[in-house]
Design an enzyme around this catalytic site. Structure first.
Site, PDB file in Angstrom:
ATOM      1  N   LYS A   2     -46.105  39.214 -66.046  1.00 48.01           N
ATOM      2  CA  LYS A   2     -46.079  39.919 -67.327  1.00 48.01           C
ATOM      3  C   LYS A   2     -44.777  40.679 -67.433  1.00 48.01           C
ATOM      4  O   LYS A   2     -44.188  41.074 -66.430  1.00 48.01           O
ATOM      5  CB  LYS A   2     -47.239  40.923 -67.399  1.00 48.01           C
ATOM      6  CG  LYS A   2     -47.618  41.299 -68.806  1.00 48.01           C
ATOM      7  CD  LYS A   2     -48.523  40.240 -69.382  1.00 48.01           C
ATOM      8  CE  LYS A   2     -49.039  40.562 -70.740  1.00 48.01           C
ATOM      9  NZ  LYS A   2     -50.182  39.684 -71.103  1.00 48.01           N
TER      10      LYS A   2
HETATM   11  N1  GLU Z   1     -49.979  37.129 -73.760  1.00 52.40           N
HETATM   12  C1  GLU Z   1     -51.054  36.189 -73.713  1.00 52.40           C
HETATM   13  C2  GLU Z   1     -52.102  36.612 -72.698  1.00 52.40           C
HETATM   14  O1  GLU Z   1     -52.209  37.769 -72.371  1.00 52.40           O
HETATM   15  C3  GLU Z   1     -50.572  34.766 -73.505  1.00 52.40           C
HETATM   16  C4  GLU Z   1     -49.825  34.512 -72.250  1.00 52.40           C
HETATM   17  C5  GLU Z   1     -49.201  33.123 -72.165  1.00 52.40           C
HETATM   18  O2  GLU Z   1     -49.433  32.304 -73.043  1.00 52.40           O
HETATM   19  O3  GLU Z   1     -48.471  32.915 -71.196  1.00 52.40           O
HETATM   20  O4  GLU Z   1     -52.910  35.837 -72.280  1.00 52.40           O
END
Ligand code: GLU
Length: 419
Positions: free
Chosen positions: A109
């Site tokens: 993240k």
């Molecule tokens: N931000 C989204 C999540 O928390 C998508 C992450 C992604 O597609 O890599 O799942």
């Protein structure tokens, strides 16, 4: 009733759930240490010239929690209250999320402390490009693949893809997912998280013997996740009786016309004063009696201070971490069936996986194929988690974590340690 400060730290929430599952799995102490620790944490300070000529420095993070099952995968969040602990928690949730739906990614993240609502597009572009340049040796299709999250969108991904490609001297579209379709994005990616929520909710309703047409749903959040979930759930026949946003809430016992509500918000900038519903208090609205509650806005919405007021049969967690760890036992006492975030909102990263596969093959699928494959994965994962919970007599959240931890631990064991 006030909430203890630690309860609101997402890392506490993530670790509390991790500990429960690790204990239930009887994981040895060493493996627990490995699984708990992020593989890599990067902190960067991004100097940017604002439109008025002033220089500002923004702090950004990228955390790769795990790269055991494949490249780190996860969004980038732009918000004023981003913190290292929050990004750590969100990165670990991505590891467990990808493992629950069994896609070949680890978890990561990113975040930048900034307020995207007051920055111009040009300023956001400069922040994004410099953030990407600083991470040029960290991200990549084989190592770490970012995506949108709160405060970022398709345009942000396009800037990241372009900056990365300029450094590599050729187009590398698989470095991010959630891109515009014309730049190698996947059809169906924008709706994917909402569609996944709809799919698992339909599965849960089946278990309760509730026909979709009878289901009364309360949705909190009308951004990409909540908005698409409300739209697709109402298309599937469910009644969205209450919609809650940061500036107010609207109610209609017969079900809100979501397309009309989207048009109303576009015209007025808010969901309140919608002709097809009545304004209600946004705090009380969360406690509406309903079949399904979909918290799809932000973290820490259901806490030890209000969990006993929730009157839903099913909670389908659209946001990451909408329920604190201390709220879990209270909801359990009320016999609420929880579809935990790491399962419920995994539709987004699942279609991100499809996007990455399509980019790497240079061969693109039609929307029907994307949606069919998404449905297969979401239904199978829902059934995996629920039958695991029944078999081991644990709640759905613990089951999802157990399943995920077990898969990641097994990979680490099989690979062995390089030393
Ligand atoms: N931000 C989204 C999540 O928390 C998508 C992450 C992604 O597609 O890599 O799942």
């Amino acid at each position: 009733m006030s909430v203890p400060h630690d309860e609101l730290n997402p890392l506490e929430a993530a670790e509390a759930r991790f500990d429960l599952a690790a204990e239930a799995l009887n994981l040895n102490e060493g493996m627990r240490k490995v699984l708990r620790s992020p593989a890599r944490e990067v902190i960067i300070h991004i100097p940017v010239e604002l439109d008025d000529g002033r220089l500002e420095v923004f702090t950004g993070y990228r955390i790769q929690h795990s790269i055991a099952r494949g490249p780190a995968k996860g969004g980038i969040r732009y918000a004023p209250d981003v913190s290292l602990d929050e990004v750590r928690a969100l990165a670990s949730w991505m590891t467990w999320k990808c493992a629950v739906v069994n896609i070949p990614f680890g978890g990561g993240k990113g975040g930048v402390i900034c307020d995207p609502t007051i920055l111009s597009d040009r300023e956001l572009e400069r922040i994004t490009r410099r953030y990407t340049a600083e991470l040029i040796d960290v991200i990549g299709p084989e190592s770490d693949v970012p995506a949108p999250d709160m405060g970022t969108n398709q345009q942000t991904m396009a800037w990241i893809m372009d900056t990365y490609s300029m450094h590599k001297r050729h187009t590398v579209n698989a470095v991010v997912t959630g891109k515009p379709v014309d730049l190698g994005g996947s059809r169906g990616r924008t709706e994917a998280t909402g569609r996944g929520l709809m799919i698992v909710t339909l599965e849960a309703l089946k278990k309760f013997g509730i026909a979709p047409g009878e289901a009364r749903v309360v949705v909190q959040g009308f951004g990409n996740v909540g908005g698409q979930a409300a739209r697709l759930m109402s298309k599937a026949g469910m009644k969205i009786v209450t919609l809650i946003e940061w500036d107010g809430a609207v109610h209609n016992a017969e079900g809100l016309d979501i397309e009309a509500l989207i048009a109303h918000r576009k015209q007025t900038g808010s969901i309140v004063d919608f002709a097809g519903g009545t304004n209600v208090d946004k705090t009380e609205a969360l406690y509406t009696e309903c079949d399904v509650l979909v918290p799809a806005a932000k973290e820490n919405v259901i806490t030890s201070a209000n969990a006993d007021k929730i009157r839903a049969k099913i909670i389908c967690e659209g946001a990451n971490g909408p329920t604190t760890a201390l709220a879990d036992p209270i909801l359990k006492k009320s016999n609420i069936f929880i579809i935990p975030d790491i399962l419920a909102n995994a539709g987004g990263v699942t279609v991100s996986y499809f996007e990455w596969v399509q980019d790497r093959q240079g061969f693109f699928w039609n929307e029907e194929l994307v949606n069919t494959r998404l449905e297969e994965i979401m239904t199978a994962s829902f059934r995996d988690v629920v039958s695991y919970a029944e078999k081991h007599e644990v709640d759905n959240r613990t089951a999802a974590y157990m399943l995920a931890l077990d898969r990641v631990a097994f990979t680490i064991q099989q690979r062995g340690l390089y030393a």
